[in-house]
Design a protein around this motif. Structure first.
Motif, PDB file in Angstrom:
ATOM      1  N   ASP A   1      55.937  47.357  19.969  1.00 53.18           N
ATOM      2  CA  ASP A   1      56.574  46.590  18.889  1.00 53.18           C
ATOM      3  C   ASP A   1      57.191  47.522  17.846  1.00 53.18           C
TER       4      ASP A   1
ATOM      5  N   SER B   1      52.878  35.126   9.310  1.00 55.96           N
ATOM      6  CA  SER B   1      52.931  33.781   9.886  1.00 55.96           C
ATOM      7  C   SER B   1      53.844  32.865   9.082  1.00 55.96           C
TER       8      SER B   1
ATOM      9  N   THR C   1      56.463  28.068  11.937  1.00 58.55           N
ATOM     10  CA  THR C   1      55.428  28.510  12.871  1.00 58.55           C
ATOM     11  C   THR C   1      54.195  27.632  12.748  1.00 58.55           C
TER      12      THR C   1
ATOM     13  N   LEU D   1      45.046  30.304  22.706  1.00 63.41           N
ATOM     14  CA  LEU D   1      45.894  31.112  21.848  1.00 63.41           C
ATOM     15  C   LEU D   1      46.650  32.143  22.666  1.00 63.41           C
ATOM     16  N   ARG D   2      45.958  32.706  23.638  1.00 64.12           N
ATOM     17  CA  ARG D   2      46.613  33.730  24.440  1.00 64.12           C
ATOM     18  C   ARG D   2      47.710  33.146  25.315  1.00 64.12           C
TER      19      ARG D   2
ATOM     20  N   PHE E   1      51.043  33.874  23.901  1.00 68.28           N
ATOM     21  CA  PHE E   1      51.565  35.238  23.849  1.00 68.28           C
ATOM     22  C   PHE E   1      52.296  35.536  25.140  1.00 68.28           C
TER      23      PHE E   1
ATOM     24  N   SER F   1      54.256  37.798  27.526  1.00 67.95           N
ATOM     25  CA  SER F   1      54.387  39.251  27.643  1.00 67.95           C
ATOM     26  C   SER F   1      55.711  39.629  28.289  1.00 67.95           C
TER      27      SER F   1
ATOM     28  N   THR G   1      57.361  35.930  19.420  1.00 71.79           N
ATOM     29  CA  THR G   1      56.029  35.384  19.262  1.00 71.79           C
ATOM     30  C   THR G   1      55.236  36.099  18.183  1.00 71.79           C
ATOM     31  N   THR G   2      55.851  37.063  17.498  1.00 74.12           N
ATOM     32  CA  THR G   2      55.107  37.811  16.488  1.00 74.12           C
ATOM     33  C   THR G   2      54.521  36.885  15.428  1.00 74.12           C
TER      34      THR G   2
ATOM     35  N   LYS H   1      51.833  34.646  16.965  1.00 75.81           N
ATOM     36  CA  LYS H   1      50.615  35.415  17.175  1.00 75.81           C
ATOM     37  C   LYS H   1      49.813  35.486  15.873  1.00 75.81           C
TER      38      LYS H   1
ATOM     39  N   THR I   1      48.322  32.121  14.954  1.00 78.94           N
ATOM     40  CA  THR I   1      47.209  31.696  15.803  1.00 78.94           C
ATOM     41  C   THR I   1      45.943  32.501  15.494  1.00 78.94           C
ATOM     42  N   ILE I   2      46.120  33.771  15.166  1.00 74.36           N
ATOM     43  CA  ILE I   2      44.935  34.569  14.817  1.00 74.36           C
ATOM     44  C   ILE I   2      44.276  33.990  13.564  1.00 74.36           C
TER      45      ILE I   2
END
Lengths: 324, 517, 289
Positions: free
Chosen positions: B290, C36, C59, C228-229, C232, C234, C252-253, C256, C259-260
């Motif tokens: 990133d 977020s 988001t 949550l995963r 993400f 990839s 998705t930053t 991500k 969601t965290i």
């Protein structure tokens, strides 16, 4: 065992030796079960759990002595004896990997293990209740971040744009790329580990501290002891059993450093100081179906961990605090 | 009081028993439905029940698993009489590990897309079905479309020389050296033709503020941790390199590991120079994906290496601060005494295989696969169903972007040619960018060639994880480049690599290569 | 209470040190929160630092409107509540006999249990065992295989052992049997350690992920961490050119980060609530020594 022999409940009037011994024992156990059957009933569910979910799968460790073929299962995989262990011992960088693992484990033991105790004592010195609770709660946050995230944070903090190098620049020093310098690696591992887990680790000690009877402190104050003396003479001694048990619980997994942390901090430039058993297992696992080798390495780690625990448990028993 | 605690214990125990028993029922239920579907698959009678083929594929992208009443599933069934049942890895799992699990529980699908070397486990443990006779019969389009050369490589992946999988075919290079053409214009230079000129260009990138922000913040060229995604710097010296992993190609008359060649040494020397002069981002080996992407997106990097078909994301962000951004493919500058090329891997990588346990359903699985390879269905494969996967705007079909809630439409075709790539570009880039991307591919195609090691099975590495993972190479390469170690230690690396099993692997690789010729 | 100069200096140092350290520990979460609420473009360009850039709630709207996410949320709440209760019960029931000197099998059983902490079963046999028990694809697979954590059980046992044995005799005179002793005397005295271990179990269950990957195939039963995963995406997904749908959306930053936060906040809130149990207790050293 010696205790059993001296047990006064046993009838000593019987003469013949060998059969009697077994009879004696039997009696003792039956007696114990009869008297404390509730304890046996209580532990039964736990025992069933351990047998089904721990011991039966543990039998699968025999694949360390096989060339385990996943499609054919344990029953139909060929046995290879100690070949997987030879493979490990003959690994070119075995010594380097073992040394790195042991060194980092040692650093963790020396620095990371006592950190929660120290911080728990520091928290304990905060008189303002609201501040105490808030600070504790904040300390516990990093535990919930994964090492992928914390690793990313560490890399960014230590980059040329990061805080540390910005500080160095103000002081007129050249920036350092810490993450690719071998001499900083282990320090970074220890620091990041403390930062992430110290708050979480204090919880258990704080629980133990709050269980200490306040009248002990009151008595100490009357005797004129200041906070420092109270800490040294009351808090620490009463924390000692907890510290000892946590130490024993940790020492058994001495060589397991936590793959996620090292993996997320390691770079090829720091392999020579940071490549550990678990990162080797990861690489070995890249080639599929290497379950036998990785299990063998796991057994190797466990045997060493067990030996250490055995030694320290013996020592601990002298204070009456062993695990068994 | 005594009784109440006893009761509590009993309650817990019985809860456990019930929980276990319930699940037994559940799994039984599953088994029943399985055996039912097996019966229908066996075609005992001509019934209306559809034939079900379980397809396993990881890395599906956004979306949910389609149910059997999903329009795409239905449409494929109308055409083939086969209902596909998509199975994938749970999110966050390691796909290779997951396939190992389903192998351990003997619950393999009818057709699967292997990943992470699973194909070798299946082949070597006798779990893969040989397709030599089935393919021409039941999947003629697959059989004919995939070039003979590719089948030949596939045969070399097993000891008995049979075909155990359908390969992926990628006829054009996917990766390309990329360059900020607008920077080049800003400093008034031409495309570099030699490595000296390339270096001069990087110097100008460093010193002459090509991004025009008045700050010397440019990173003339950059790469990622582990030396990944900086292949352009190696490629100039004729090093076979795949995203930072040295590959196998012809050196000294036979197939050899590119990591230990003179070409590699020369390229490392060059890269070391670039690093010392600040022309290569000094944090290259610390750049996580990133961070590296952000550097490119923020207009700090002039020359890099990546997938041109993915540039869209970068372009969106780049245009925020430099609206005139223009990216161009860079022809590899000539290095004195070396023939540079971009590594291309086109065929031989496994795409689909059928487990032996699914032998009974193999014909149906192949028929399903054939549907995707049949050129007559290409419109459907590409665009799916109107108003589900695409919509028609001004008479042109446009794909509807997937969301987390939309069902996934199974794709099984992995056969990329110039035409399919052009189509992909047209589908994913704005009109004004399409030519730029196509030009990049043109440049890359000119410089690239298939390496000799294309399709080499990973089984050659068996027993030598440090060589397979390129650990040794990465350790020496990075330490030499950052100036921590002297260049001479490259020779030490070559020696250690050989001792660590490199010689044995080279022998295996050369034996394998002899088979392909 | 009067403080000496030394103590005052220490207090100043202690407060400032702990406050600074605490600030570094909340910063990452604030950063994630800021990301977020930022635009994907700003987030990918790494322009966000502790404050949102191009503030947007898109988001969060996307997340909070997601039905499957809420379903997973409740799966996680269920396994956390039920699992913590069951784990506590089993652990206490196992720990108590092991803390009693009059339990003859104490040492061999303790030894056998500690062994399982050091020697870990290989993954595949563990997986196959749980499967044979019939737990595949059920929420119980997320609770039962990890029912007792040896670490936690040993902590409880240690605490029990620290409770002065004088209480036993008192209880016996009152006519308590061993169940009564455990539930009426020991447990009420052990609130701090029970709160602690309860927290350990709850956090572990809340973060359930690896067992879910192994044992749960049905998406309806996915716990939060797994769901949550699934958001993400990839980069590796580009490998196949199929239907070209959606392959290109990597922004998705922000997702991500959101969601965290979404997955962390509920469990983080538990701790301050539990802290109130940390002021009661007062057992250690009360009668002993």
């Amino acid at each position: 065992m010696k205790n059993y022999a001296n047990n006064p409940t046993i009838d000593s009037g019987v003469k013949r030796n060998i059969p009697i011994k077994s009879k004696r024992k039997k009696n003792r156990y039956i007696e114990n079960i009869q008297k404390h059957w509730m304890l046996y009933l209580m532990i039964l569910p736990g025992l069933i759990y351990y047998i089904i979910f721990k011991y039966i799968p543990l039998l699968g460790s025999v694949i360390a002595f096989q060339d385990y073929q996943i499609l054919n299962g344990i029953m139909n995989s060929p046995w290879v004896g100690l070949e997987n262990f030879y493979h490990l011992l003959n690994y070119q960088d075995f010594h380097e990997v073992l040394r790195n693992t042991a060194l980092i484990a040692l650093y963790q033991l020396i620095f990371q293990f006592p950190a929660p105790i120290i911080f728990a004592l520091l928290f304990n010195e905060i008189r303002l209740m609201i501040a105490k609770k808030t600070i504790q709660s904040l300390f516990y946050l990093p535990h919930f971040l994964s090492w992928v995230i914390v690793g990313g944070i560490v890399f960014e903090l230590l980059s040329t744009e990061g805080v540390i190098n910005a500080f160095r620049e103000i002081l007129g020093y050249e920036p350092i790329l810490f993450m690719q310098e071998k001499e900083y690696f282990r320090t970074i591992v220890v620091f990041s580990g403390i930062w992430k887990e110290v708050g979480w680790g204090t919880i258990i000690y704080l629980a133990a501290i709050t269980a200490i009877n306040p009248s002990l402190y009151e008595a100490a104050v009357i005797d004129g002891a200041n906070r420092w003396k109270q800490t040294i003479h009351i808090t620490l001694p009463l924390l000692f059993p907890t510290i000892l048990i946590l130490f024993l619980l940790n020492i058994g997994n001495f060589l397991e450093l936590g793959f996620d942390q090292i993996f997320n901090l390691l770079t090829p430039m720091t392999y020579s100081v940071g490549d550990i058993i678990e990162t080797y297992v990861y690489r070995a696992g890249i080639l599929q179906g290497q379950y036998s080798l990785t299990t063998a390495i796991g057994l190797f780690q466990s045997v060493i961990g067990f030996a250490l625990l055995w030694i320290f448990n013996r020592l601990a028993r002298k204070t009456g605090q062993g695990l068994w | 009081m005594k009784k109440s605690y006893l009761l509590l214990i009993l309650l817990i125990m019985s809860m456990l028993v019930i929980a276990v028993a319930c699940d037994d029922n559940k799994t039984d239920g599953n088994n029943d439905s399985n055996s039912e579907s097996n019966q229908t698959e066996g075609n005992e009678e001509e019934s209306d029940e559809p034939v079900v083929v379980k397809v396993f594929k990881s890395h599906l992208g956004k979306g949910t698993i389609p149910e059997s009443d999903d329009p795409h599933v239905q449409k494929v069934m109308e055409a083939t009489g086969i209902e596909y049942q998509l199975i994938t890895t749970p999110p966050g799992s390691d796909p290779a590990e997951y396939i190992n699990l389903i192998m351990a529980e003997q619950d393999l699908p009818d057709i699967l897309r292997p990943i992470g070397g699973v194909e070798q486990t299946l082949i070597s443990q006798g779990g893969a079905l040989a397709l030599d006779e089935l393919l021409p019969k039941y999947a003629p389009h697959v059989w004919e479309q995939i070039p003979e050369e590719a089948w030949k490589i596939v045969r070399t992946a097993s000891d008995d020389g049979k075909i155990y999988y359908v390969p992926k075919v990628f006829m054009i290079p996917e990766r390309s050296p990329l360059l900020r053409k607008d920077w080049l214009d800003n400093i008034g230079m031409d495309m570099p033709e030699t490595t000296e000129e390339y270096k001069e260009m990087l110097v100008a990138f460093r010193d002459e503020d090509p991004n025009g922000n008045g700050v010397q913040d440019e990173l003339p060229t950059s790469g990622r941790e582990f030396g990944r995604w900086m292949d352009h710097l190696f490629a100039m010296f004729g090093v076979a390199m795949w995203e930072g992993y040295p590959e196998w190609d012809i050196y000294n008359g036979d197939i050899n590991y590119a990591g230990t060649t003179e070409n590699m040494k020369a390229s490392i020397e060059f890269i070391r120079e670039l690093y010392q002069e600040g022309l290569l981002d000094n944090e290259t080996f610390l750049n996580k994906g990133d961070v590296w992407a952000a550097k490119i997106d923020n207009g700090l990097v002039g020359s890099w290496y990546h997938l041109p078909a993915n540039l869209n994301d970068n372009l969106i962000i780049m245009r925020e601060h430099s609206p005139d951004v223009e990216i161009s493919g860079m022809s590899l500058p000539k290095a004195d005494g070396f023939d540079g090329y971009i590594t291309q891997k086109s065929m031989g990588e496994p795409e689909w295989m059928i487990p032996k346990t699914a032998e009974e359903n193999a014909i149906n699985a192949l028929k399903l696969l054939d549907f995707y390879y049949d050129p007559a269905n290409s419109e459907f494969i590409q665009y799916g169903i109107e108003d589900v996967q695409h919509e028609v705007v001004n008479g042109e079909k446009q794909l509807i972007p997937a969301t987390d809630e939309t069902p996934i439409a199974l794709g099984m075709l992995n056969f990329t040619t110039q035409e399919t790539m052009d189509l992909r570009i047209e589908n994913s880039f704005e009109d004004e960018d399409q030519q730029m991307i196509k030009d990049i591919f043109k440049t890359a195609t000119k410089d690239s060639r298939r390496i000799a090691g294309d399709g080499m099975p990973i089984s050659v590495y068996e027993g030598y994880p440090d060589i397979q993972s390129h650990k040794l190479f990465q350790e020496y390469m990075t330490n030499i480049v950052i100036g921590e170690w002297e260049l001479e230690r490259f020779d030490e690396f070559v020696e250690r690599w050989k001792e660590a099993g490199g010689d044995e692997i080279t022998k295996r690789a050369q034996e394998w290569y002899a088979q392909t010729e | 209470m009067r403080m000496s100069i030394g103590e005052r200096c220490f207090q100043v140092f202690n407060y400032s040190f702990l406050i600074i350290a605490a600030a570094t520990m909340i910063a990452p979460l604030l950063q994630l929160l800021a990301v977020s609420f930022s635009s994907p473009v700003a987030a990918d360009a790494k322009k966000v630092f502790l404050l949102p850039v191009d503030f947007t709630v898109d988001t969060w709207v996307h997340i909070l409107q997601n039905d499957v996410l809420w379903r997973s949320f409740f799966v996680t709440v269920f396994i956390t509540v039920v699992g913590t209760f069951l784990s506590m019960l089993f652990s206490v029931l196992t720990a108590f006999p092991l803390s009693r000197k009059d339990f003859l099998l104490r040492k061999p059983i303790m030894f056998a249990i500690v062994i399982t902490m050091i020697f870990n079963a290989p993954m595949i046999p563990f997986f196959l065992t749980v499967r044979e028990v019939g737990l595949m694809d059920s929420v119980w697979a997320l609770i039962i295989p990890g029912l007792i954590s040896t670490f936690n059980m040993v902590i409880i046992r240690t605490f029990f052992m620290g409770i002065p044995s004088d209480l036993d005799d008192a209880a016996k005179i009152d006519g308590c049997n061993e169940f009564g002793l455990l539930f009426r005397i020991y447990l009420p005295l052990s609130k701090p350690v029970l709160a602690t271990i309860g927290l350990f179990y709850a956090v572990g269950l809340w973060n359930t992920f690896k067992t879910a990957v192994l044992f749960v195939r049905n998406p309806d039963l996915w716990p939060l961490q797994m769901r949550l995963r699934s958001f993400f995406v990839s980069e590796e997904q580009l490998s196949t050119v199929d239907l070209l749908v959606g392959d290109y959306d990597f922004n998705t930053t922000t997702l991500k980060a959101a969601t965290i936060i979404f997955a962390t906040i509920p469990i983080v809130i538990v701790y301050p609530y539990l802290q109130k149990y940390f002021v009661k207790g007062a057992v250690l050293g009360s009668l002993k020594e």
